[in-house]
Design an enzyme around this catalytic site. Structure first.
Site, PDB file in Angstrom:
ATOM      1  N   SER A 339       0.563  -1.494   0.230  1.00 28.19           N
ATOM      2  CA  SER A 339       0.126  -0.064  -0.127  1.00 28.19           C
ATOM      3  C   SER A 339       0.599   1.203  -0.359  1.00 28.19           C
ATOM      4  CB  SER A 339      -0.783   0.230   1.491  1.00 28.19           C
ATOM      5  OG  SER A 339      -1.945  -0.936   1.204  1.00 28.19           O
ATOM      6  N   LYS A 364      -1.039  -4.146  -3.639  1.00 23.72           N
ATOM      7  CA  LYS A 364      -2.268  -3.189  -3.354  1.00 23.72           C
ATOM      8  C   LYS A 364      -2.779  -1.972  -3.523  1.00 23.72           C
ATOM      9  CE  LYS A 364      -4.937  -2.306   0.857  1.00 23.72           C
ATOM     10  NZ  LYS A 364      -5.168  -0.744   0.554  1.00 23.72           N
TER      11      LYS A 364
END
Length: 462
Positions: A339, A364
Protein backbone atom coordinates in the site's frame (compact mmCIF):
# COMPACT_ATOMS: atom_id res chain seq x y z
CA UNK A 1 -13.99 11.76 10.06
CA UNK A 2 -12.89 9.38 7.31
CA UNK A 3 -9.12 9.26 6.84
CA UNK A 4 -7.84 7.83 3.57
CA UNK A 5 -5.96 4.68 4.39
CA UNK A 6 -3.65 2.44 2.42
CA UNK A 7 -2.93 -0.41 4.71
CA UNK A 8 -2.35 -4.13 4.84
CA UNK A 9 -2.06 -4.32 8.57
CA UNK A 10 -2.23 -7.23 11.01
CA UNK A 11 -2.56 -6.66 14.74
CA UNK A 12 -0.82 -8.25 17.69
CA UNK A 13 -4.13 -9.33 19.20
CA UNK A 14 -6.64 -9.21 16.35
CA UNK A 15 -6.68 -8.93 12.59
CA UNK A 16 -8.47 -5.78 11.50
CA UNK A 17 -7.46 -4.78 8.03
CA UNK A 18 -6.10 -6.57 5.02
CA UNK A 19 -4.74 -10.09 4.90
CA UNK A 20 -2.80 -11.96 7.56
CA UNK A 21 0.78 -10.84 7.18
CA UNK A 22 2.81 -11.42 10.33
CA UNK A 23 4.19 -8.80 12.71
CA UNK A 24 7.30 -10.71 13.65
CA UNK A 25 9.68 -8.05 12.33
CA UNK A 26 8.14 -5.40 14.55
CA UNK A 27 8.44 -5.37 18.37
CA UNK A 28 5.16 -5.34 20.26
CA UNK A 29 4.26 -1.91 21.58
CA UNK A 30 2.95 -1.40 25.07
CA UNK A 31 0.01 0.66 24.07
CA UNK A 32 -2.88 0.75 22.06
CA UNK A 33 -6.01 2.18 23.62
CA UNK A 34 -7.40 5.41 22.22
CA UNK A 35 -10.58 7.38 22.19
CA UNK A 36 -12.35 7.00 18.87
CA UNK A 37 -13.12 10.06 16.73
CA UNK A 38 -16.57 11.56 17.18
CA UNK A 39 -19.18 9.27 15.70
CA UNK A 40 -21.13 10.69 12.75
CA UNK A 41 -24.87 11.07 12.88
CA UNK A 42 -26.80 8.08 11.62
CA UNK A 43 -26.60 7.85 7.85
CA UNK A 44 -29.78 8.34 5.85
CA UNK A 45 -30.25 7.81 2.09
CA UNK A 46 -28.96 10.88 0.26
CA UNK A 47 -27.66 9.40 -2.95
CA UNK A 48 -30.09 10.33 -5.70
CA UNK A 49 -28.82 7.42 -7.75
CA UNK A 50 -29.60 4.83 -5.10
CA UNK A 51 -33.28 4.56 -5.91
CA UNK A 52 -34.02 3.85 -2.26
CA UNK A 53 -36.65 5.64 -0.21
CA UNK A 54 -36.14 5.70 3.52
CA UNK A 55 -39.31 4.15 4.91
CA UNK A 56 -37.57 2.45 7.82
CA UNK A 57 -37.40 4.07 11.23
CA UNK A 58 -34.06 3.30 12.85
CA UNK A 59 -34.03 3.27 16.63
CA UNK A 60 -31.06 4.52 18.58
CA UNK A 61 -28.86 1.61 19.80
CA UNK A 62 -30.72 -0.81 17.53
CA UNK A 63 -28.47 -3.27 15.65
CA UNK A 64 -30.37 -2.23 12.51
CA UNK A 65 -28.95 1.27 12.86
CA UNK A 66 -25.39 0.02 12.34
CA UNK A 67 -26.53 -2.33 9.57
CA UNK A 68 -28.04 0.57 7.64
CA UNK A 69 -25.04 2.82 8.26
CA UNK A 70 -22.81 0.21 6.66
CA UNK A 71 -25.13 -0.18 3.67
CA UNK A 72 -25.30 3.59 3.14
CA UNK A 73 -21.54 4.11 3.31
CA UNK A 74 -20.84 1.34 0.81
CA UNK A 75 -23.62 2.61 -1.43
CA UNK A 76 -22.15 6.12 -1.49
CA UNK A 77 -18.41 5.41 -1.49
CA UNK A 78 -17.48 2.01 -2.95
CA UNK A 79 -15.08 2.37 -5.88
CA UNK A 80 -17.03 0.09 -8.23
CA UNK A 81 -20.38 1.73 -8.98
CA UNK A 82 -21.69 -1.68 -10.09
CA UNK A 83 -20.62 -3.16 -6.72
CA UNK A 84 -18.72 -5.94 -8.49
CA UNK A 85 -22.00 -7.18 -10.03
CA UNK A 86 -23.62 -7.53 -6.62
CA UNK A 87 -27.27 -6.47 -6.30
CA UNK A 88 -26.51 -3.97 -3.56
CA UNK A 89 -30.00 -2.48 -3.53
CA UNK A 90 -31.54 -5.78 -2.56
CA UNK A 91 -29.01 -6.19 0.25
CA UNK A 92 -30.56 -3.34 2.20
CA UNK A 93 -34.01 -4.82 2.04
CA UNK A 94 -32.61 -8.18 3.09
CA UNK A 95 -30.67 -6.76 6.03
CA UNK A 96 -33.40 -4.53 7.40
CA UNK A 97 -35.98 -7.27 7.04
CA UNK A 98 -34.16 -9.34 9.65
CA UNK A 99 -34.52 -9.21 13.42
CA UNK A 100 -31.25 -9.16 15.35
CA UNK A 101 -30.93 -10.39 18.90
CA UNK A 102 -27.78 -8.34 19.50
CA UNK A 103 -24.98 -6.44 17.78
CA UNK A 104 -22.90 -9.59 17.38
CA UNK A 105 -25.55 -11.11 15.14
CA UNK A 106 -25.76 -7.90 13.12
CA UNK A 107 -21.98 -7.86 12.75
CA UNK A 108 -22.03 -11.38 11.32
CA UNK A 109 -24.62 -10.43 8.72
CA UNK A 110 -22.69 -7.29 7.79
CA UNK A 111 -19.58 -9.39 7.22
CA UNK A 112 -21.56 -11.79 5.08
CA UNK A 113 -22.90 -9.17 2.68
CA UNK A 114 -19.57 -7.37 2.42
CA UNK A 115 -18.02 -10.58 1.10
CA UNK A 116 -20.35 -10.31 -1.90
CA UNK A 117 -18.42 -7.20 -2.99
CA UNK A 118 -15.42 -9.46 -3.65
CA UNK A 119 -13.07 -6.88 -2.15
CA UNK A 120 -10.93 -8.00 0.82
CA UNK A 121 -10.23 -4.41 1.86
CA UNK A 122 -13.84 -3.33 2.35
CA UNK A 123 -14.23 -4.60 5.88
CA UNK A 124 -16.30 -4.20 9.00
CA UNK A 125 -14.37 -3.57 12.23
CA UNK A 126 -15.73 -4.41 15.67
CA UNK A 127 -15.36 -1.66 18.30
CA UNK A 128 -12.25 -3.39 19.67
CA UNK A 129 -10.67 -3.80 16.24
CA UNK A 130 -11.52 -0.23 15.27
CA UNK A 131 -9.95 1.16 18.46
CA UNK A 132 -6.68 -0.65 17.67
CA UNK A 133 -6.65 0.52 14.05
CA UNK A 134 -7.39 4.10 15.17
CA UNK A 135 -4.45 3.91 17.55
CA UNK A 136 -2.09 2.63 14.85
CA UNK A 137 -3.01 5.22 12.22
CA UNK A 138 -3.09 8.13 14.69
CA UNK A 139 0.46 7.33 15.78
CA UNK A 140 -0.60 7.85 19.39
CA UNK A 141 -1.61 5.52 22.19
CA UNK A 142 -2.03 5.25 25.92
CA UNK A 143 0.98 3.67 27.60
CA UNK A 144 4.27 4.29 29.35
CA UNK A 145 6.61 4.45 26.36
CA UNK A 146 8.37 1.09 26.08
CA UNK A 147 8.69 -1.49 23.32
CA UNK A 148 9.05 -5.08 24.42
CA UNK A 149 10.01 -8.41 22.86
CA UNK A 150 9.91 -11.98 24.10
CA UNK A 151 13.42 -13.45 24.33
CA UNK A 152 13.07 -16.75 22.44
CA UNK A 153 15.87 -18.39 24.40
CA UNK A 154 14.74 -17.57 27.92
CA UNK A 155 11.08 -16.57 27.34
CA UNK A 156 11.81 -13.39 29.29
CA UNK A 157 10.00 -10.18 28.43
CA UNK A 158 12.72 -7.71 27.44
CA UNK A 159 12.57 -3.93 26.96
CA UNK A 160 14.06 -3.19 23.54
CA UNK A 161 13.33 0.54 23.31
CA UNK A 162 12.39 3.39 25.62
CA UNK A 163 10.79 6.36 23.92
CA UNK A 164 11.99 9.89 24.51
CA UNK A 165 10.14 12.04 27.05
CA UNK A 166 7.95 9.20 28.34
CA UNK A 167 7.18 7.97 31.89
CA UNK A 168 9.41 4.93 31.32
CA UNK A 169 12.44 7.05 30.41
CA UNK A 170 11.87 9.40 33.35
CA UNK A 171 11.68 6.38 35.68
CA UNK A 172 15.09 5.16 34.50
CA UNK A 173 13.98 2.11 32.50
CA UNK A 174 16.60 1.13 29.92
CA UNK A 175 16.75 -1.14 26.86
CA UNK A 176 17.82 -4.60 28.01
CA UNK A 177 15.87 -4.48 31.26
CA UNK A 178 13.83 -7.63 31.82
CA UNK A 179 10.27 -7.35 33.10
CA UNK A 180 9.67 -9.72 36.01
CA UNK A 181 6.18 -8.70 37.15
CA UNK A 182 3.38 -6.56 35.71
CA UNK A 183 0.95 -5.22 38.31
CA UNK A 184 2.12 -7.98 40.65
CA UNK A 185 1.59 -10.80 38.14
CA UNK A 186 4.56 -12.90 36.92
CA UNK A 187 5.48 -11.88 33.38
CA UNK A 188 6.89 -15.37 32.76
CA UNK A 189 3.36 -16.76 32.78
CA UNK A 190 2.16 -14.31 30.11
CA UNK A 191 2.33 -14.41 26.33
CA UNK A 192 3.64 -11.33 24.55
CA UNK A 193 0.07 -10.32 23.71
CA UNK A 194 -1.09 -10.76 27.32
CA UNK A 195 1.84 -8.75 28.62
CA UNK A 196 1.18 -5.96 26.12
CA UNK A 197 -2.47 -5.84 27.16
CA UNK A 198 -1.49 -5.71 30.84
CA UNK A 199 0.92 -2.81 30.26
CA UNK A 200 -1.53 -0.72 28.26
CA UNK A 201 -4.45 1.01 29.92
CA UNK A 202 -6.37 4.22 30.42
CA UNK A 203 -4.50 7.53 30.42
CA UNK A 204 -3.81 8.64 33.99
CA UNK A 205 -3.93 5.18 35.56
CA UNK A 206 -0.93 3.63 37.30
CA UNK A 207 1.22 0.70 36.18
CA UNK A 208 3.49 -1.23 38.52
CA UNK A 209 6.51 -2.98 37.00
CA UNK A 210 9.19 -5.11 38.61
CA UNK A 211 12.31 -5.34 36.46
CA UNK A 212 15.77 -6.88 36.60
CA UNK A 213 19.00 -5.47 35.23
CA UNK A 214 22.43 -7.12 34.98
CA UNK A 215 24.71 -6.04 37.88
CA UNK A 216 21.85 -4.02 39.41
CA UNK A 217 19.45 -6.75 40.46
CA UNK A 218 15.67 -6.43 40.79
CA UNK A 219 13.95 -3.07 41.16
CA UNK A 220 10.39 -1.76 41.00
CA UNK A 221 8.81 1.34 39.43
CA UNK A 222 5.31 2.77 39.44
CA UNK A 223 4.39 4.70 36.29
CA UNK A 224 1.41 6.78 35.25
CA UNK A 225 0.12 6.05 31.76
CA UNK A 226 0.15 8.96 29.30
CA UNK A 227 -0.75 9.65 25.69
CA UNK A 228 2.37 8.46 23.86
CA UNK A 229 3.45 9.46 20.36
CA UNK A 230 4.52 6.20 18.76
CA UNK A 231 7.81 6.22 16.89
CA UNK A 232 7.23 4.69 13.46
CA UNK A 233 10.68 5.88 12.32
CA UNK A 234 13.97 4.66 13.75
CA UNK A 235 17.38 5.74 12.44
CA UNK A 236 21.10 5.69 13.06
CA UNK A 237 24.47 6.10 11.35
CA UNK A 238 26.18 2.87 10.29
CA UNK A 239 29.90 2.74 9.61
CA UNK A 240 30.38 0.50 6.58
CA UNK A 241 34.06 0.61 5.66
CA UNK A 242 34.65 3.87 3.82
CA UNK A 243 30.96 4.77 4.00
CA UNK A 244 28.89 6.47 6.66
CA UNK A 245 25.35 5.28 5.93
CA UNK A 246 22.17 6.90 7.19
CA UNK A 247 19.91 3.94 7.93
CA UNK A 248 16.19 4.68 8.38
CA UNK A 249 13.51 2.11 9.13
CA UNK A 250 9.86 3.07 8.59
CA UNK A 251 7.40 0.66 10.26
CA UNK A 252 4.12 2.28 9.17
CA UNK A 253 2.59 5.45 7.73
CA UNK A 254 0.80 7.10 10.66
CA UNK A 255 -0.20 10.73 11.15
CA UNK A 256 3.19 11.45 12.80
CA UNK A 257 5.41 9.50 10.39
CA UNK A 258 6.22 12.41 8.05
CA UNK A 259 7.40 14.70 10.85
CA UNK A 260 9.42 11.83 12.33
CA UNK A 261 10.97 11.14 8.91
CA UNK A 262 11.81 14.82 8.49
CA UNK A 263 13.59 14.80 11.85
CA UNK A 264 15.51 11.65 10.94
CA UNK A 265 16.77 13.03 7.64
CA UNK A 266 17.65 16.39 9.19
CA UNK A 267 19.63 14.77 12.01
CA UNK A 268 21.42 12.34 9.70
CA UNK A 269 22.34 15.14 7.31
CA UNK A 270 24.33 16.69 10.16
CA UNK A 271 26.37 13.49 10.46
CA UNK A 272 28.09 13.92 7.11
CA UNK A 273 26.76 10.67 5.73
CA UNK A 274 27.46 9.54 2.18
CA UNK A 275 24.11 7.92 1.39
CA UNK A 276 20.85 6.55 2.76
CA UNK A 277 19.18 3.17 3.13
CA UNK A 278 15.40 3.42 3.64
CA UNK A 279 13.99 0.13 4.95
CA UNK A 280 10.33 -0.51 4.07
CA UNK A 281 10.43 -4.27 4.52
CA UNK A 282 7.36 -5.54 6.32
CA UNK A 283 5.73 -2.10 6.28
CA UNK A 284 1.98 -2.75 5.73
CA UNK A 285 1.08 0.82 4.80
CA UNK A 286 -1.10 3.41 6.49
CA UNK A 287 -2.29 6.89 5.61
CA UNK A 288 -2.27 8.09 1.99
CA UNK A 289 -1.22 11.66 2.78
CA UNK A 290 1.59 10.40 5.00
CA UNK A 291 3.12 8.51 2.06
CA UNK A 292 2.87 11.63 -0.12
CA UNK A 293 4.43 13.89 2.52
CA UNK A 294 7.30 11.44 3.05
CA UNK A 295 7.93 11.13 -0.70
CA UNK A 296 8.24 14.93 -0.84
CA UNK A 297 11.09 14.78 1.68
CA UNK A 298 13.10 12.72 -0.81
CA UNK A 299 11.84 13.96 -4.19
CA UNK A 300 12.42 17.50 -5.41
CA UNK A 301 10.24 17.26 -8.50
CA UNK A 302 7.94 14.92 -10.38
CA UNK A 303 4.66 13.11 -9.79
CA UNK A 304 4.27 10.82 -6.78
CA UNK A 305 0.89 9.12 -7.24
CA UNK A 306 -2.53 9.54 -8.84
CA UNK A 307 -5.90 8.24 -7.64
CA UNK A 308 -9.14 7.54 -9.52
CA UNK A 309 -12.51 7.21 -7.75
CA UNK A 310 -15.83 5.64 -8.82
CA UNK A 311 -16.87 8.72 -10.77
CA UNK A 312 -13.61 8.88 -12.69
CA UNK A 313 -12.22 11.71 -10.61
CA UNK A 314 -8.46 11.82 -11.25
CA UNK A 315 -6.25 13.42 -8.60
CA UNK A 316 -2.50 13.85 -9.02
CA UNK A 317 0.01 14.40 -6.21
CA UNK A 318 3.49 15.70 -6.98
CA UNK A 319 6.70 16.79 -5.27
CA UNK A 320 6.80 20.41 -4.11
CA UNK A 321 10.50 21.25 -4.41
CA UNK A 322 11.18 20.80 -0.68
CA UNK A 323 13.27 17.65 -0.55
CA UNK A 324 15.80 17.53 2.28
CA UNK A 325 18.65 15.69 0.55
CA UNK A 326 19.91 14.63 -2.85
CA UNK A 327 22.33 12.01 -1.50
CA UNK A 328 22.20 8.50 -3.02
CA UNK A 329 19.27 6.45 -1.73
CA UNK A 330 18.54 2.72 -1.67
CA UNK A 331 15.08 1.46 -0.69
CA UNK A 332 14.62 -2.05 0.74
CA UNK A 333 11.29 -3.82 0.08
CA UNK A 334 9.83 -7.31 0.29
CA UNK A 335 6.58 -9.15 -0.31
CA UNK A 336 5.18 -7.65 2.90
CA UNK A 337 5.74 -4.05 1.83
CA UNK A 338 2.24 -2.92 0.90
CA UNK A 339 0.00 0.00 0.00
CA UNK A 340 1.56 3.27 1.16
CA UNK A 341 4.97 1.53 1.06
CA UNK A 342 4.34 0.77 -2.59
CA UNK A 343 3.40 4.37 -3.34
CA UNK A 344 6.65 5.60 -1.81
CA UNK A 345 8.88 2.91 -3.34
CA UNK A 346 7.18 3.24 -6.73
CA UNK A 347 7.58 7.01 -6.88
CA UNK A 348 11.22 6.96 -5.79
CA UNK A 349 12.02 4.20 -8.28
CA UNK A 350 10.17 5.59 -11.30
CA UNK A 351 11.46 9.12 -10.78
CA UNK A 352 15.02 7.77 -10.70
CA UNK A 353 15.55 8.98 -7.15
CA UNK A 354 16.36 5.61 -5.58
CA UNK A 355 17.53 2.10 -6.32
CA UNK A 356 15.02 -0.45 -5.03
CA UNK A 357 16.45 -3.71 -3.66
CA UNK A 358 14.59 -6.81 -2.47
CA UNK A 359 11.61 -8.77 -3.74
CA UNK A 360 8.38 -7.69 -5.47
CA UNK A 361 6.04 -5.86 -3.10
CA UNK A 362 2.61 -7.09 -2.07
CA UNK A 363 0.49 -5.48 -4.79
CA UNK A 364 -2.32 -3.52 -3.15
CA UNK A 365 -3.40 -0.71 -5.45
CA UNK A 366 -6.49 0.63 -3.67
CA UNK A 367 -7.37 3.36 -1.17
CA UNK A 368 -9.78 2.94 1.74
CA UNK A 369 -11.88 5.41 3.70
CA UNK A 370 -12.23 4.46 7.38
CA UNK A 371 -15.54 5.49 8.94
CA UNK A 372 -16.66 5.57 12.58
CA UNK A 373 -20.09 4.01 13.14
CA UNK A 374 -22.58 5.04 15.81
CA UNK A 375 -21.81 2.15 18.20
CA UNK A 376 -18.03 2.62 18.12
CA UNK A 377 -17.43 0.05 15.41
CA UNK A 378 -15.92 1.02 12.07
CA UNK A 379 -16.06 0.38 8.35
CA UNK A 380 -13.23 0.49 5.83
CA UNK A 381 -14.52 1.06 2.29
CA UNK A 382 -12.42 0.93 -0.88
CA UNK A 383 -13.03 4.33 -2.49
CA UNK A 384 -10.31 4.67 -5.14
CA UNK A 385 -7.50 3.01 -7.05
CA UNK A 386 -4.01 4.49 -7.12
CA UNK A 387 -1.24 4.42 -9.71
CA UNK A 388 2.50 5.22 -9.62
CA UNK A 389 3.86 7.94 -11.96
CA UNK A 390 4.00 5.52 -14.93
CA UNK A 391 0.27 4.82 -14.60
CA UNK A 392 0.93 1.08 -14.24
CA UNK A 393 -1.70 -0.92 -12.38
CA UNK A 394 0.22 -2.57 -9.52
CA UNK A 395 -2.78 -4.27 -7.93
CA UNK A 396 -1.93 -7.95 -7.32
CA UNK A 397 1.39 -7.34 -9.09
CA UNK A 398 3.38 -5.07 -6.82
CA UNK A 399 6.47 -2.96 -7.45
CA UNK A 400 9.34 -4.87 -9.05
CA UNK A 401 12.71 -3.98 -7.48
CA UNK A 402 15.62 -2.76 -9.58
CA UNK A 403 17.73 -5.48 -7.97
CA UNK A 404 15.87 -8.67 -7.11
CA UNK A 405 17.34 -10.40 -4.08
CA UNK A 406 15.48 -12.75 -1.75
CA UNK A 407 16.38 -13.89 1.76
CA UNK A 408 16.63 -17.53 2.79
CA UNK A 409 14.00 -18.99 5.09
CA UNK A 410 16.66 -19.53 7.76
CA UNK A 411 17.56 -15.84 7.70
CA UNK A 412 13.90 -14.84 7.83
CA UNK A 413 13.50 -17.03 10.91
CA UNK A 414 16.50 -15.33 12.51
CA UNK A 415 14.92 -11.93 11.85
CA UNK A 416 11.62 -13.05 13.36
CA UNK A 417 13.38 -14.24 16.49
CA UNK A 418 15.62 -11.18 16.72
CA UNK A 419 14.66 -8.13 14.60
CA UNK A 420 17.85 -6.39 15.75
CA UNK A 421 19.74 -8.61 13.28
CA UNK A 422 18.22 -6.73 10.37
CA UNK A 423 20.57 -4.32 8.59
CA UNK A 424 23.65 -6.19 9.87
CA UNK A 425 26.31 -8.35 8.24
CA UNK A 426 23.91 -11.33 8.03
CA UNK A 427 21.29 -9.31 6.10
CA UNK A 428 21.98 -9.88 2.36
CA UNK A 429 19.52 -7.23 1.17
CA UNK A 430 21.06 -4.57 3.37
CA UNK A 431 24.56 -5.63 2.32
CA UNK A 432 23.52 -5.30 -1.33
CA UNK A 433 22.24 -1.80 -0.58
CA UNK A 434 25.68 -0.93 0.82
CA UNK A 435 27.26 -2.24 -2.39
CA UNK A 436 24.99 0.03 -4.44
CA UNK A 437 25.95 3.07 -2.35
CA UNK A 438 29.63 2.13 -2.67
CA UNK A 439 29.31 1.86 -6.47
CA UNK A 440 27.56 5.20 -6.58
CA UNK A 441 30.35 6.78 -4.58
CA UNK A 442 33.02 5.30 -6.85
CA UNK A 443 31.14 6.53 -9.92
CA UNK A 444 31.45 10.07 -8.57
CA UNK A 445 35.19 9.59 -8.18
CA UNK A 446 35.10 10.38 -4.47
CA UNK A 447 37.94 9.25 -2.17
CA UNK A 448 37.26 7.08 0.91
CA UNK A 449 35.75 8.96 3.83
CA UNK A 450 38.92 8.71 5.92
CA UNK A 451 40.89 10.55 3.20
CA UNK A 452 38.60 13.58 3.13
CA UNK A 453 39.76 14.82 6.50
CA UNK A 454 36.80 17.13 7.06
CA UNK A 455 34.06 14.51 6.74
CA UNK A 456 31.84 13.54 3.86
CA UNK A 457 30.33 16.20 1.63
CA UNK A 458 27.06 16.09 -0.19
CA UNK A 459 27.33 16.18 -4.01
CA UNK A 460 25.83 19.69 -4.01
CA UNK A 461 28.75 20.86 -1.85
CA UNK A 462 31.55 19.45 -4.01
Amino acid sequence: MSPHLLCLRPLVAALVFGLGLGTALRPALSAPNVINPDSPTLATPKDKDSGVSDNVTLLENSPKAVVDEVWQLVNQQFVDKDFNHSNWLSKRQELLGRNYQDNAEAYRQIGRILKDLNDPYTRFLSPEEFAILSSQTSGEASGVGIRVLMDKRSSDLVVVDVMRGTPALKAGIRPGDRIVRINGQPAALMSLEQATEAIQGEIGTELSLQLSRPKSGVFSVTLKRENIEIDSVTYNVKEEGELRVGYIRLDEFSSHSAEQMEKAITELNKSRISGYVLDLRGNPGGLLLSSIDIARLWLNRGEIVSTIDRRGGDRHFSANGRSLTDLPLVVLVNERSASASEILAGALKEQGRATVVGTATYGKGTVQSVNTLSDGSGLAVTIARYYPPSGTDINRKGISPDIHLDISNDTKLQFRNDPELMATEIDPQYQRAISVLRQHRHSLGLPPAKDLGIGLLEPSQL
